[in-house]
Design a protein around this motif. Sequence first.
Motif, mmCIF file in Angstrom:
data_model
loop_
_atom_site.group_PDB
_atom_site.id
_atom_site.type_symbol
_atom_site.label_atom_id
_atom_site.label_comp_id
_atom_site.label_asym_id
_atom_site.label_seq_id
_atom_site.Cartn_x
_atom_site.Cartn_y
_atom_site.Cartn_z
ATOM 1 N N ALA A 101 0.825 -1.201 0.000
ATOM 2 C CA ALA A 101 0.000 0.000 0.000
ATOM 3 C C ALA A 101 0.862 1.256 0.000
ATOM 4 O O ALA A 101 0.592 2.223 -0.722
ATOM 5 C CB ALA A 101 -0.926 -0.001 1.213
ATOM 6 N N LEU A 102 1.919 1.250 0.804
ATOM 7 C CA LEU A 102 2.828 2.398 0.848
ATOM 8 C C LEU A 102 3.524 2.604 -0.505
ATOM 9 O O LEU A 102 3.733 3.735 -0.941
ATOM 10 C CB LEU A 102 3.858 2.199 1.956
ATOM 11 C CG LEU A 102 3.307 2.236 3.390
ATOM 12 C CD1 LEU A 102 4.385 1.812 4.384
ATOM 13 C CD2 LEU A 102 2.793 3.625 3.732
ATOM 14 N N GLN A 103 3.858 1.515 -1.164
ATOM 15 C CA GLN A 103 4.524 1.620 -2.460
ATOM 16 C C GLN A 103 3.612 2.228 -3.519
ATOM 17 O O GLN A 103 4.034 3.083 -4.308
ATOM 18 C CB GLN A 103 5.003 0.235 -2.909
ATOM 19 C CG GLN A 103 6.188 -0.294 -2.126
ATOM 20 C CD GLN A 103 6.473 -1.757 -2.417
ATOM 21 O OE1 GLN A 103 5.826 -2.386 -3.254
ATOM 22 N NE2 GLN A 103 7.454 -2.330 -1.710
ATOM 23 N N VAL A 104 2.337 1.800 -3.548
ATOM 24 C CA VAL A 104 1.428 2.328 -4.563
ATOM 25 C C VAL A 104 1.100 3.788 -4.286
ATOM 26 O O VAL A 104 0.911 4.579 -5.219
ATOM 27 C CB VAL A 104 0.157 1.450 -4.650
ATOM 28 C CG1 VAL A 104 -0.799 1.708 -3.501
ATOM 29 C CG2 VAL A 104 -0.565 1.672 -5.970
ATOM 30 N N MET A 105 1.062 4.171 -3.020
ATOM 31 C CA MET A 105 0.881 5.585 -2.683
ATOM 32 C C MET A 105 2.079 6.409 -3.150
ATOM 33 O O MET A 105 1.912 7.482 -3.743
ATOM 34 C CB MET A 105 0.687 5.745 -1.176
ATOM 35 C CG MET A 105 -0.656 5.273 -0.651
ATOM 36 S SD MET A 105 -0.684 5.163 1.163
ATOM 37 C CE MET A 105 -0.271 6.846 1.635
ATOM 38 N N ALA A 106 3.280 5.921 -2.873
ATOM 39 C CA ALA A 106 4.496 6.644 -3.264
ATOM 40 C C ALA A 106 4.615 6.760 -4.780
ATOM 41 O O ALA A 106 5.174 7.737 -5.296
ATOM 42 C CB ALA A 106 5.715 5.949 -2.684
ATOM 43 N N ARG A 107 4.100 5.780 -5.493
ATOM 44 C CA ARG A 107 4.176 5.789 -6.957
ATOM 45 C C ARG A 107 3.263 6.846 -7.578
ATOM 46 O O ARG A 107 3.584 7.385 -8.645
ATOM 47 C CB ARG A 107 3.803 4.407 -7.476
ATOM 48 C CG ARG A 107 3.899 4.244 -8.984
ATOM 49 C CD ARG A 107 3.597 2.811 -9.367
ATOM 50 N NE ARG A 107 3.418 2.650 -10.799
ATOM 51 C CZ ARG A 107 3.009 1.539 -11.386
ATOM 52 N NH1 ARG A 107 2.766 0.459 -10.643
ATOM 53 N NH2 ARG A 107 2.857 1.470 -12.693
#
Length: 374
Positions: free
Chosen positions: A260-266
């Motif tokens: 979830a954190l990765q898709v937000m950062a992307r």
Amino acid sequence: MKFVDEYRNSTLIHRQAEEIARRSQGQSLKFMEVCGGHTHTIYKHGIEDLLPSTIDLVHGPGCPVCVLPMGRIDDAIAIARTDGVIFTTFGDMMRVPGSQGSLLDARASGADVRFVYSPLDALKLARQHPDRQVVFFAIGFETTAPSTAVTLLRAQAENIQNFSIFCNHVNVIPAIKAILDSPDLRLDGFVGPGHVSMIIGMRPYTFIARDHHKPVVISGFEPLDIMQSIAMLTKQISEGRAEVENQYARVVRHDGNEKALQVMARTMELRPFFEWRGMGFITQSALKLRPEFAAWDAELRFKVPGIRVADPKACQCGEVLKGVIKPWNCKVFGTACTPETPIGTCMVSSEGACAAYYNYGRFGVATERTRTLA
């Protein structure tokens, strides 16, 4: 019901209440429950009536509907009134007042405003209406931001050009920092937000214990969860500790949800600053879409006023959000301001502290602390 009934076990709850009373030993303690969901559980189940009168629970800025300033509501209404737009939003946002009424008023005057259950519902509308511009009003803390991010990636992958996002996602940690730096309030500990922590994990809260020497216990949302969290806070204080502990271990992991954190950062990045209702501008406290997703950014696609609007003078929602006052301290609470005729956002949202007090009959000191007279 499994995973509900066992967290409403009255025997275990009263056992926690006894531990809290024993460990607090008459010491006056003030804890902030950051999340509005905790506030509603506390008053729905009468948790305060089980605590010693020396323990005071105050509310924090954990209601995403409540913290949006009136200017952002006006921006949303301006987009909704644009010709050819289908404006979509969660149900709570329909009745939130701006300076020129609410989204519900805009719909009554002809704007095509629809409530949806998820951003994917809004994307589906965009597929169904290729001749219309569909805008999703994205709100919420880190809890709901991943669903917005995933929807944005899907819109990009399918090259759906008539879909855009009005991004108003906010971050909980900068708000907590602002409260800790405020001279208005003395706190002894925090009941940490469970749903946000499911995404961000435990690590972001370490500064509270390290720099401010305040214990934090991340809590679930059932009555036993909250009682156990308060017991854990009193235990830390009685032992002279200030640490970040996780009561909600069945859901929250130390490092959060990495995907979830990765898709937000992307898809998103920090705004330099963002206005919070009652708290003013807080640096790096909200998210916006990254430049590579500009084609789906409603703030760039549509003309919005972008004007700061002062809250109604009669409404003290800001002080409630900071935990400075209780809802019944506001002069219009329960009179001019009710869920049917809300003046401030704290009375509109299902997570708002004023709505919790009103719905569960907490209208003043007498009803709040009746146990002190027993």
